[in-house]
Structure formats: C-alpha cells, structure tokens
Write an enzyme that holds these catalytic residues in place. Sequence first.
Site, PDB file in Angstrom:
ATOM      1  N   ARG A  67       0.870  -0.863   0.622  1.00 33.44           N
ATOM      2  CA  ARG A  67      -0.124   0.588   0.147  1.00 33.44           C
ATOM      3  C   ARG A  67       0.960   0.972   0.088  1.00 33.44           C
ATOM      4  O   ARG A  67       0.131   2.578  -0.817  1.00 33.44           O
ATOM      5  CB  ARG A  67      -0.559   0.417   1.429  1.00 33.44           C
ATOM      6  CG  ARG A  67      -2.432   1.254   1.499  1.00 33.44           C
ATOM      7  CD  ARG A  67      -2.481   1.186   2.683  1.00 33.44           C
ATOM      8  NE  ARG A  67      -2.771  -0.376   2.893  1.00 33.44           N
ATOM      9  CZ  ARG A  67      -4.253  -1.335   3.042  1.00 33.44           C
ATOM     10  NH1 ARG A  67      -5.267  -0.030   1.775  1.00 33.44           N
ATOM     11  NH2 ARG A  67      -4.077  -1.714   3.391  1.00 33.44           N
ATOM     12  N   CYS A  70     -25.530  -3.763  -8.540  1.00 32.27           N
ATOM     13  CA  CYS A  70     -27.169  -4.111  -8.149  1.00 32.27           C
ATOM     14  C   CYS A  70     -26.910  -3.866  -6.936  1.00 32.27           C
ATOM     15  O   CYS A  70     -27.202  -5.625  -6.463  1.00 32.27           O
ATOM     16  CB  CYS A  70     -27.896  -4.962  -9.275  1.00 32.27           C
ATOM     17  SG  CYS A  70     -29.396  -5.189  -8.576  1.00 32.27           S
TER      18      CYS A  70
HETATM   19  N1  LLP Z   1       3.440  -9.296   2.965  1.00 35.09           N
HETATM   20  C1  LLP Z   1       2.874 -10.172   3.305  1.00 35.09           C
HETATM   21  C2  LLP Z   1       2.123 -11.697   3.381  1.00 35.09           C
HETATM   22  C3  LLP Z   1       0.815  -9.620   3.198  1.00 35.09           C
HETATM   23  O1  LLP Z   1      -0.123  -9.990   3.228  1.00 35.09           O
HETATM   24  C4  LLP Z   1       0.562  -7.878   3.007  1.00 35.09           C
HETATM   25  C5  LLP Z   1      -0.504  -7.973   2.666  1.00 35.09           C
HETATM   26  C6  LLP Z   1       1.570  -7.473   2.534  1.00 35.09           C
HETATM   27  C7  LLP Z   1       3.212  -7.619   2.532  1.00 35.09           C
HETATM   28  C8  LLP Z   1       1.134  -5.826   1.874  1.00 35.09           C
HETATM   29  O2  LLP Z   1       0.648  -5.236   3.031  1.00 35.09           O
HETATM   30  P1  LLP Z   1       0.767  -3.702   2.899  1.00 35.09           P
HETATM   31  O3  LLP Z   1       2.205  -2.816   3.170  1.00 35.09           O
HETATM   32  O4  LLP Z   1      -0.110  -3.164   1.546  1.00 35.09           O
HETATM   33  O5  LLP Z   1      -0.447  -3.798   4.024  1.00 35.09           O
HETATM   34  N2  LLP Z   1      -7.408  -5.626   1.044  1.00 35.09           N
HETATM   35  C9  LLP Z   1      -6.530  -4.937   1.823  1.00 35.09           C
HETATM   36  C10 LLP Z   1      -5.269  -5.121   2.284  1.00 35.09           C
HETATM   37  C11 LLP Z   1      -4.909  -7.135   2.628  1.00 35.09           C
HETATM   38  C12 LLP Z   1      -3.276  -7.052   3.084  1.00 35.09           C
HETATM   39  C13 LLP Z   1      -2.699  -8.288   2.891  1.00 35.09           C
HETATM   40  N3  LLP Z   1      -1.943  -8.637   2.811  1.00 35.09           N
HETATM   41  C14 LLP Z   1      -6.866  -3.359   1.737  1.00 35.09           C
HETATM   42  O6  LLP Z   1      -7.750  -3.378   0.678  1.00 35.09           O
HETATM   43  O7  LLP Z   1      -6.923  -2.892   2.802  1.00 35.09           O
END
Ligand code: LLP
Length: 422
Positions: free
Chosen positions: A280, A346
Amino acid sequence: MVKEEHLSFGSVDVVELAERYGTPLYVTDENKLRANIRAYKKTFGNTSIGTDIFFAVKANGNLALLKVLAQEGAGADVFSAGELQLTKLAGIPREKILFNGNSKSEDDLRAAVESGVKISVDSRDELRALAAVTDERGKEAAIAIRVNPDVSPDVNPKIATGLKESKFGVPYPEIISICEEVKQYRNIALTGLHCHIGSQILKLDVFGEAAEKMMNLVMQLHDRGIELEFVDLGGGLGIGYSDEDKKIAPTPDDLAAVLLPVLEDRMSSLNLKLILEPGRSIVGSTTILLSRVNTVKQAHKNFVAVDAGFNLLIRPVMYDAYHEVVVANRQNEPASTLYTVVGPVCESGDIIAKDRMLPEVKRGDLIAIHDAGAYGFSMSSQYNGRPRCAEVLVNDGEVDLIRARESVEDLLRAQKVPERLT
Ligand code: LLP
C-alpha cells in the site's frame, strides 16, 4: 495545458484523459511511484542493516508498474504462481522474490522450486510437502518460516494478519521445533524468518513489538547453532486516506525509527539482512480512479451515481475504507451540498463515499477517487457483467495505456455451452 478548473494528475488534465480513454479509468503517476519506493530505499539505505524492499504484488499487479519498480531495484512478495509469473516478466531476479501463501498447492510448490525463488513456509504440513517436491525435482529450496507473532495492530480485523487466531503462519511457540525439523530435509535450507502483522497500520508501536518477538526467535536459533540470512517483517505501513489520517500517516523514516533500535545491534552482529514487503505505501497514493456521473438523485439522501462501483474498488464496501472524492472537472467550486457517491452495481452496499460535501454535482461530471492504487484494480471483478476498466500511466504530461479496457468478449472468453444446450 491543464485547465485551471480541472484536476491535474502527473501534469495531465484528467478531464482530457477521461475523454480520450473513457471511464471508468485508473490513472497512475509514475513519478509518485518512483518517489515512494525511493523513500524506502533512502531511509533503509542509510542504516547499518542491509535491507531489501520486496513489493507486495497483491496490492497492484500491473506489469508496467512492476517494471518501474524492478528498475528501481525492488524485489517482490508473491502470493501465487500468477504473481510469480508477473514478477518474472517484470525482470525481478529470483533472489529477490519470496513466494508466500497459507494454502499452496503442489503446483504452487513446484513452480516456486523450479523458479528457484525463496519460499515462505506457512505450516509443518507444507514443509513436509515441500521436502517431497524438492526431492522429486532434485532441486534445493531456500525457505523462511512464516511466524505468527501474536500481535494485535489497531486496524480493521479483516486486515490484521498476525493475531494468534489468524490463519497465517506457524504458532509462535512452535517455531523453534519446526526450524529444528528443517535439518532433516537434505534439499531445504532454512534461511530466514518471516512475519506480516497487518495492513494500513498507522500506530507503529506494534512493528517494534513484532520485531522484538522475531529477534527473540533469531537469538534462540543462534544459541542452537542455527544461523539465518534474513528477517522479513512484511508490509503494513498505513497511508493517509482522509485529512485526519494524513496528519498522522507514517513515513518509512518513522518505521525505521521504531525498527532500528530493536534490530540494528543484533542483526549487524549476526550479519542478517532485513526484508520489508510494503504494498500500500508504495502504490496507494500513486493512482486515482476516474468515474463519470451517470445520475444525480434527490431521495432520502442526495445520491451521485457514478460508473465505477465495488466491481472496480471494493475497499469502501469490504473494509468501510475512506477514499477522498473530488469533482475533477470543477475542482475550484466550493463544496455546497452533502452527497453519497454510489456505484452502478445492483447491491445497496455499493457505496464509494458516504456523506461528502461536494460542489453541486450534475450528470456528466467527472469524479476522481483518490489513493486507489493499492488493492483497487487488483481486487476488481466482472460482477454484474461489467468488463474491467482500462489503466493508464502518466509521467510528466506523457500518457501511456497500460491495460486495455475489457470488452463483453472478455466476459464470455472462458465460458462453454454444452453441445446439448445449443
Ligand atoms: N506481505 C504479506 C505477507 C501480506 O499479506 C501483505 C498484505 C503485504 C506484505 C503488504 O501489506 P501492505 O504494505 O500493503 O499493508 N485488501 C486489503 C489489504 C490486504 C493486505 C493483505 N496482505 C485492503 O485493501 O486494505
């Protein structure tokens, strides 16, 4: 030239973009992407611990973006054979790829072993299956054990991944014994420990807690003569979606300030590398989603119905996530009216933005949804028979199409009608 009343993104007039490429449209700013990864590299490049940044491909799997990140020296955290393939096409070297996942099939394990990437092992059962695959292929695999560190970040429960009850990783009390078990497998080398505690984390103390727990394991292993090469602390750094969160949104510098006091001495003395897996915080802010207003309706609420819904951006529905929205073709007009911006799907839940003050909105206006680069397109679907939208990359006024808009043929491509029904 960007018209004054139009939103500019990457020095491009987004109203012109929408006319040229149609809507909905994901627009990514290449300079922002480079700046975000460089911020990590700068911060962690200035420490005594060698650090690799493995971009979490699940956040955004667009190949052009992955190529930019590969150029910037990023590695990748992949969660499937499909993501592995994308990173290979992007030119990310295998030493900089970690294959993750709590439910890997035999085919996934084979793909990982054949590609020679590092593998994060999520359970004892998987370790044994992997040992069988490495023996069958006569190939070695370098692994990390995914640790469930039992820490609780202050985030939406759906995106907390290091809780004791979470499905990810090996329970903390079992780590030493699973690491001992690895010695039995002649083709498997234990090279690291891995954890990921959650996502959109704004209060960083939990990173310190997780790092301390990981270092505690590292030292126990060291005392038993088991030496590692790296510790991977996952991703999770939050970003400022709302004005309020923008005030407290952490930077890579803030993350380093929490991690380094815990890691620096012990990791340097053991010559261990640090891996981080941000998703993110690399891509979130790089992208807007442009969406055309189809209808404005005064009902129980004032609804603005646009052409992008949870088929293209599921975060507001799935996590009650906030994304800033603006009227991109009349951005200088004062906000005067309370609107709820909804999509075309929908389902009553198809709400993009609740109760927002905007300038008076009319049919045909263009809405820009901000910070849509992480888990936006990558979580999209064709629900309600809607082909996915296009993506463009902008760079100092230049524009390139990086994903074509799908068509109705794409909805039909894999479908088969049995002979007897024709
Ligand atoms: N590493 C692993 C093992 C992960 O499972 C994830 C995210 C990341 C790194 C990256 O995390 P970040 O830096 O993006 O926080 N769909 C959800 C977020 C799900 C995250 C899943 N794992 C949302 O839109 O908020």
